[in-house]
Write a protein that holds these residues in place. Structure first.
Motif, PDB file in Angstrom:
ATOM      1  N   ASP B  78      -3.639  -2.868  -4.472  1.00 45.12           N
ATOM      2  CA  ASP B  78      -4.080  -3.926  -3.437  1.00 45.12           C
ATOM      3  C   ASP B  78      -5.134  -4.029  -2.669  1.00 45.12           C
ATOM      4  O   ASP B  78      -5.137  -2.821  -1.922  1.00 45.12           O
ATOM      5  CB  ASP B  78      -2.667  -3.930  -2.379  1.00 45.12           C
ATOM      6  N   ILE B  79      -6.329  -4.499  -3.005  1.00 44.82           N
ATOM      7  CA  ILE B  79      -7.346  -4.106  -2.409  1.00 44.82           C
ATOM      8  C   ILE B  79      -7.782  -4.190  -1.192  1.00 44.82           C
ATOM      9  O   ILE B  79      -8.413  -3.917  -0.285  1.00 44.82           O
ATOM     10  CB  ILE B  79      -8.621  -4.758  -3.285  1.00 44.82           C
ATOM     11  N   SER B  80      -6.703  -5.392  -0.224  1.00 44.33           N
ATOM     12  CA  SER B  80      -6.899  -5.429   0.738  1.00 44.33           C
ATOM     13  C   SER B  80      -6.533  -4.842   1.791  1.00 44.33           C
ATOM     14  O   SER B  80      -6.065  -4.659   2.882  1.00 44.33           O
ATOM     15  CB  SER B  80      -5.672  -6.877   1.309  1.00 44.33           C
ATOM     16  N   PRO B  82      -6.466  -0.754   2.980  1.00 41.10           N
ATOM     17  CA  PRO B  82      -7.610  -0.287   3.469  1.00 41.10           C
ATOM     18  C   PRO B  82      -7.966   1.364   2.805  1.00 41.10           C
ATOM     19  O   PRO B  82      -8.278   1.503   2.574  1.00 41.10           O
ATOM     20  CB  PRO B  82      -7.863  -0.372   5.204  1.00 41.10           C
ATOM     21  N   VAL B  85      -9.449   0.906  -0.701  1.00 40.59           N
ATOM     22  CA  VAL B  85     -11.185   1.110  -0.424  1.00 40.59           C
ATOM     23  C   VAL B  85     -10.948   2.279   0.117  1.00 40.59           C
ATOM     24  O   VAL B  85     -12.388   2.223  -0.316  1.00 40.59           O
ATOM     25  CB  VAL B  85     -11.243  -0.077   0.936  1.00 40.59           C
ATOM     26  N   GLU B  86     -10.687   3.171   0.709  1.00 41.34           N
ATOM     27  CA  GLU B  86     -11.240   4.448   0.411  1.00 41.34           C
ATOM     28  C   GLU B  86     -11.517   5.142  -0.351  1.00 41.34           C
ATOM     29  O   GLU B  86     -12.105   5.614  -0.666  1.00 41.34           O
ATOM     30  CB  GLU B  86     -10.762   5.158   2.030  1.00 41.34           C
ATOM     31  N   LEU B  88     -10.966   4.198  -3.161  1.00 42.49           N
ATOM     32  CA  LEU B  88     -12.459   3.503  -4.472  1.00 42.49           C
ATOM     33  C   LEU B  88     -13.794   3.874  -4.140  1.00 42.49           C
ATOM     34  O   LEU B  88     -14.213   4.571  -5.486  1.00 42.49           O
ATOM     35  CB  LEU B  88     -12.041   1.976  -4.156  1.00 42.49           C
ATOM     36  N   VAL B 104     -13.926  -1.400 -11.427  1.00 42.07           N
ATOM     37  CA  VAL B 104     -12.320  -1.386 -10.691  1.00 42.07           C
ATOM     38  C   VAL B 104     -11.774  -3.187 -10.634  1.00 42.07           C
ATOM     39  O   VAL B 104     -12.350  -4.713 -10.567  1.00 42.07           O
ATOM     40  CB  VAL B 104     -12.995  -1.887  -8.768  1.00 42.07           C
ATOM     41  N   CYS B 105     -10.568  -3.053 -10.537  1.00 43.47           N
ATOM     42  CA  CYS B 105      -9.762  -3.796 -10.745  1.00 43.47           C
ATOM     43  C   CYS B 105      -8.413  -4.721  -9.326  1.00 43.47           C
ATOM     44  O   CYS B 105      -8.024  -3.094  -9.060  1.00 43.47           O
ATOM     45  CB  CYS B 105      -9.250  -3.937 -12.434  1.00 43.47           C
ATOM     46  N   ASN B 106      -8.139  -5.563  -9.775  1.00 47.59           N
ATOM     47  CA  ASN B 106      -7.668  -5.628  -8.648  1.00 47.59           C
ATOM     48  C   ASN B 106      -6.336  -6.412  -8.611  1.00 47.59           C
ATOM     49  O   ASN B 106      -6.246  -7.313  -8.794  1.00 47.59           O
ATOM     50  CB  ASN B 106      -8.449  -6.380  -6.757  1.00 47.59           C
ATOM     51  N   ASN B 108      -3.588  -6.941  -7.224  1.00 52.41           N
ATOM     52  CA  ASN B 108      -2.885  -8.192  -5.985  1.00 52.41           C
ATOM     53  C   ASN B 108      -1.417  -7.915  -5.954  1.00 52.41           C
ATOM     54  O   ASN B 108      -0.346  -8.935  -5.754  1.00 52.41           O
ATOM     55  CB  ASN B 108      -3.352  -9.391  -6.603  1.00 52.41           C
ATOM     56  N   LEU B 113       0.015  -8.310 -13.249  1.00 54.91           N
ATOM     57  CA  LEU B 113      -1.623  -8.281 -13.529  1.00 54.91           C
ATOM     58  C   LEU B 113      -1.895  -6.828 -13.809  1.00 54.91           C
ATOM     59  O   LEU B 113      -3.289  -7.110 -14.871  1.00 54.91           O
ATOM     60  CB  LEU B 113      -2.212  -9.253 -12.095  1.00 54.91           C
TER      61      LEU B 113
END
Lengths: 342, 342
Positions: B78-80, B82, B85-86, B88, B104-106, B108, B113
DNA sequence: CTGAAAGCGCTTACAG
DNA sequence: CTGAAAGCGCTTACAG
């Protein structure tokens, strides 16, 4: 010697053809929407072979032959910015819907890295680029031109050159912000932005603010460009703004979400409560905007939709390279919270 | 007919060879660290031709021939979040340093998926995978096995199978959280987590909390699994917890950062101020943790380092497929803020 | 309905 | 020091 980590190399179309007692052409047809041309018996044998070998076509080979990689490159100025994450989600979901994969690159606010990514992505022959540029300087333009790849700009545009782009209607948004603050009775406004050079979105927001200021002589205004990170400058800037406007109703405008976070910390450091001691309005809606103090009034952008639109425009361009350049601006939405209702 | 958007197709090694009056082999050598084998005159001609044509080798062709794409696939639950993100950022910077690009694949939060991405990435022949799994169920294991690709798990592991993985020392972290709360005089603790099935990190945190609870009979404890989004359940759960423990010093523990945000909103909705009416501790450090109310005490993870370590382990594996599986656990760090100091 | 062959743009033995 | 040729795994006319 095998290159794969496990001992067996991946099966190829040749292996499948052999096992299915078929030609390679038929295997290829099976995977390229021409399965209906195959007899049921052949198809059955092919399916069995694919199953048994767990075969997947090699996209590299496919791309090489076909000329299209089905890859879209997404270059993001700063993935730590929640704005970018939402854009990314929009881009990825829309790309997938159309059979493209997204290759995300985080430029970490470095134009140099961004140029490197442009070249790298070109190397992998992505079909197109969506770029939320860290900064539109000459190096960047040079790199972009060198790729000859179709591209769509996100949030920022190139001066004097018609380009496909999607972004916020910054003029409208800044006007809305200004009007809201004036309506709320604020008399002194402090607009803070990161450096506007090479960044059209920041320029537009700042210029629009400035225009409004000129139309409202009774409002005092200040404008500051501050390069992050620089907490102490942020703090002293705000402190000075406050002491310069004692007795007036004051508000800060942050030109984007990253800045808002820093400003919130600065205000906290100064012991200023937004919504009580000072007004505070932020471009970009932050997920914690309601949790901090009395809440932070924001200009919200339809970020995911912007990502989707960028893909859509890029696909138009791929389908028809001569397609007229499109500029799609989204309206900002004002979300009023406690920070601007003293 | 050309496939490129501009009229000219990209120049190939053949074009460069012709223009430089050289063989293709020499051009290839120039780009593969064997330039020193070339005479100065040849090299000069090659460089001129490359310049003039603005030539970049086609990575697709290169990969096809060479067997390695120099691509690392990163699948993010889940790229949402944080946290992701770090991670990544760590993965990307470390990959680049070693000449790899990150795809990069999210996912979700969808295992389906995620499986699709595994197959897609395999199709592009990425050299390895770093996976922050949305959930380790049978489909996932099946897909992972089918790829035969080297992989490193991030944050979550596969039960009963030794794998390369990097993550948080959840046992230690949960103990530390528990101890801190008890030391601060809290008597009733409410541990809230998203569903733990298929998720080792959540299981470990929950189990560790439970163990601590058993060792401390004087502490009242509750455990709740709540699937997001479900604001109303969150609110009612907390309300019930509070009414069940009137007169005691109460605290909530959120098993991750996404949940913390939701819990913060729930507390706000209930009119409960953390640090005054109730204690609040969050796994994952949030950028706004100091801004909300009196601040939120957190277990901080060295996220970027975790990403870097994952790459490092993956590269070990690529260099030596028989490399012993590594499990690298990072220590959580307690960041004390106002929410746990009543 | 089916397949052999050429070729996408590279790299890598091999030969000189 | 240099290059011709084979081949990586596909797809696409072309031929049957």
């Amino acid at each position: 010697m095998s290159h794969s980590s496990k001992s067996k190399r991946s099966p190829t179309i040749r292996d499948v053809a052999a096992k299915a007692n078929a030609g390679r052409t038929s295997i290829s047809r099976y995977f390229n929407g021409e399965a209906h041309l195959l007899s049921d018996k052949l198809k059955a044998r092919i399916e069995a072979a694919i199953q048994e070998l767990n075969y997947r076509p090699n996209q590299m080979a496919r791309s090489l032959k076909h000329g299209s990689s089905q890859l879209i490159g997404l270059i993001i100025a700063d993935i730590s910015n929640p704005f970018s994450v939402e854009v990314l989600k929009g881009v990825e979901s829309e790309s997938m819907k159309h059979g493209f994969m997204t290759v995300v690159c985080n430029a970490n606010n470095s134009i140099k890295l961004e140029c490197e990514f442009i070249h790298l992505l070109k190397g992998y022959r992505v079909d197109g680029l969506i770029i939320n540029s860290a900064g539109v300087n000459d190096d960047f333009l040079q790199a972009l031109k060198a790729t000859t790849l179709p591209f769509v700009l996100l949030d920022r545009k190139i001066p004097n050159i018609p380009c496909d782009m999607v972004g916020l209607d910054n003029i409208q948004s800044a006007q809305m912000a200004f009007k809201h603050l004036v309506d709320q009775g604020f008399e002194a406004l402090c607009f803070i932005t990161e450096p506007i050079q090479y960044n059209s979105a920041r320029q537009e927001r700042l210029n629009s603010f400035q225009s409004e200021l000129q139309l409202s002589p009774h409002i005092k205004g200040e404008i500051h460009e501050i390069e992050l990170p620089n907490d102490s400058l942020l703090i002293s800037t705000i402190a000075t703004f406050c002491s310069n406007h004692r007795g007036m109703r004051k508000a800060i405008i942050a030109a984007n979400g990253v800045l808002s976070l820093k400003i919130a910390y600065a205000l906290k450091h100064l012991g200023l409560a937004w919504g009580a001691d000072i007004g505070f309005l932020s471009f970009d809606n932050l997920e914690w905007a309601e949790l901090a103090g009395k809440g932070i009034t924001s200009i919200s952008q339809p970020t995911a939709d912007m990502g989707k639109m960028a893909v859509s425009i890029l696909l138009d361009k791929l389908a028809d390279p001569k397609h007229q350049e499109q500029e799609h601006l989204f309206q900002g939405e004002l979300v009023v919270r406690g920070s601007t209702t003293l």
